[in-house]
Design an enzyme around this catalytic site. Structure first.
Site, PDB file in Angstrom:
ATOM      1  CE  LYS A  18      -7.334  -0.362   1.181  1.00 18.60           C
ATOM      2  NZ  LYS A  18      -7.432   0.752   2.118  1.00 18.60           N
TER       3      LYS A  18
ATOM      4  CB  SER B  30      -0.945   0.011   1.200  1.00 14.70           C
ATOM      5  OG  SER B  30      -0.227  -0.171   2.397  1.00 14.70           O
TER       6      SER B  30
ATOM      7  CG  HIS C  91      -4.008  -0.876  -1.910  1.00 17.01           C
ATOM      8  ND1 HIS C  91      -4.499   0.403  -2.059  1.00 17.01           N
ATOM      9  CD2 HIS C  91      -3.725  -1.024  -0.606  1.00 17.01           C
ATOM     10  CE1 HIS C  91      -4.486   1.011  -0.889  1.00 17.01           C
ATOM     11  NE2 HIS C  91      -4.020   0.172   0.019  1.00 17.01           N
TER      12      HIS C  91
END
Ligand SMILES: Cc1ncc(COP(=O)(O)O)c(C=O)c1O
Length: 396
Positions: free
Chosen positions: A244, A185, A213
């Site tokens: 996300k 990340s 991610h």
């Protein structure tokens, strides 16, 4: 109210002062509206390079409409943990769709990616067991390992040979968990997944990947790094987040039916914390539809990623080893990173400074993330500001 003397929390003032001295003290920036590619932050309109809203789904009309419909039909909350009365048909359908998307037998949703990681590791390991973990794995993995009381062996970032050396020294019959982020990340590089999977097979480890991610970003229609590397069937525990690229909130684990049923009984956040509001589950279902129906969003994200990364590198910034839409600008000193972030903000670009403990000491940086919602003009504007401020601070 009567004040205790001496104040038993007085040590906190010293801790905070120490953060300020090291340049690590952070004031929260406040959004005055949507999490957009351009956003109003602290009452200023800025180009926003700080969110994880990769595909712009936080404001996608389909997701908003489905959230509103669910809110009207089901109300605002579930009123219970999943294992008592907090499982709605929306939660079950979301888990079915996630398993299908990730090509696994089953999936289970947690309240966040953080608790998905921490709750899962703690639920499958015990103090006799051992973890083999990349040194840059996310804090939620580290906390899960600590909660499990298993012995933690950390290998240098992406170093498969070092992981092998650790495994060679362990008893063959000990339960072992190999764990890596799919995308790291703070650096934006990929886990050494093909090599780690081979090792896991050779040494009989459980293989776990945190794809927070990568979901919505890598692989076909955003299926993640397991899909990107062609590792289906070789990763026992796939963790993803719904917070996300998916644009809402939550985390999930995809894997075998036995794993998922075990987590439904032993995953403490699942058992002991209230389930997602129905609008969140409905939003995530809508997001899965969008991933399948609008792959052009992912294409746009990658086009912007290539443009922006090349722009920063062309200016002479140190962007590390990033392979994803997360592009760090590494400056080293924490105070300098915060100064760079503040100056960028003054000039209309919101890119947060990141220091210890989120990244190692001496590796402070600005973390930038482009999204499908940006325009080329936004990104060129940001690059021009980076050039101006970078020169001013002697970074380029
Ligand atoms: C690699 C990684 N894993 C897990 C998480 C936690 O996800 P969530 O924000 O859904 O709790 C994050 C978020 O910061 C992350 O970067």
């Amino acid at each position: 109210m009567k004040k205790k003397t001496p104040d038993p929390l007085s040590f906190l003032a010293n801790e905070l002062q120490s953060l300020k001295t090291q340049g690590l003290y952070r004031r929260l920036r406040v959004l005055g509206g949507e999490q957009g590619a351009r956003a109003v932050v602290d009452d200023r309109s800025v180009v926003n390079l700080s969110s994880n809203n990769y595909l712009g789904l936080t404001t996608h009309p389909t997701l908003k409409a489905r959230a509103i419909a669910a809110l009207e039909r089901y109300g605002v909350g579930t009123g219970s943990v999943r294992t008592i009365a907090g499982t709605m048909d929306l939660h079950v359908e979301l888990e079915r769709r996630l398993a299908e998307f990730k090509q696994t037998e089953a999936a289970v949703v947690f309240q966040s990616g953080f608790v998905a990681n921490a709750g899962t590791v703690a639920a499958i390991l015990d103090k006799e067991d051992v973890v083999i973990s990349d040194e840059l794995n996310h804090a939620s993995i580290i906390d899960g390992c600590r909660l499990s009381r298993a012995t933690i062996n950390v290998f240098p970032h992406r170093d498969v040979d070092a992981a092998r050396a650790i495994l060679k020294g362990l008893p063959g019959d000990q339960r072992k968990l190999m764990i890596s982020d799919g995308v790291f990340s703070m650096d934006g590089d990929l886990g050494a997944l093909p090599g780690l999977c081979e090792l896991a097979e050779e040494y009989g480890c459980i293989m776990m990947v945190d794809d927070a991610h990568a979901s919505g970003v890598f692989g076909r229609n955003g299926r993640g790094t397991i899909d990107h590397f062609g590792l289906h069937g070789r990763v026992d525990i796939q963790v993803g987040t719904l917070s996300k690229a998916i644009g809402a909130l939550g985390g999930y684990v995809a894997g075998s039916r036995d794993l998922i049923e075990h987590l439904q009984h032993r995953g403490r956040p699942f058992v002991f914390s209230t389930s997602h509001p129905p609008a969140v589950a409905a939003t995530c279902l809508a997001a899965l539809d969008v991933l399948l129906e609008e792959p052009e969003l992912i294409d746009r994200l990658w086009g912007h990623t290539r443009f922006f990364k090349a722009g920063l590198q062309g200016l002479g910034f140190d962007t590390g080893a990033s392979e994803s839409p997360i592009t760090p600008v590494i400056v080293g000193d924490a105070a300098l990173a915060m100064q760079l972030s503040d100056r960028l903000f003054d000039e209309g670009v919101f890119a947060q400074g990141i220091g210890f403990p989120t990244v190692p000491r001496g590796k402070a940086r600005i973390r930038t993330i482009v999204t499908a919602g940006h325009t080329r003009e936004d990104l060129q504007f940001a690059l021009d500001v980076f050039a101006k401020v970078g020169r001013e601070l002697g970074l380029v």
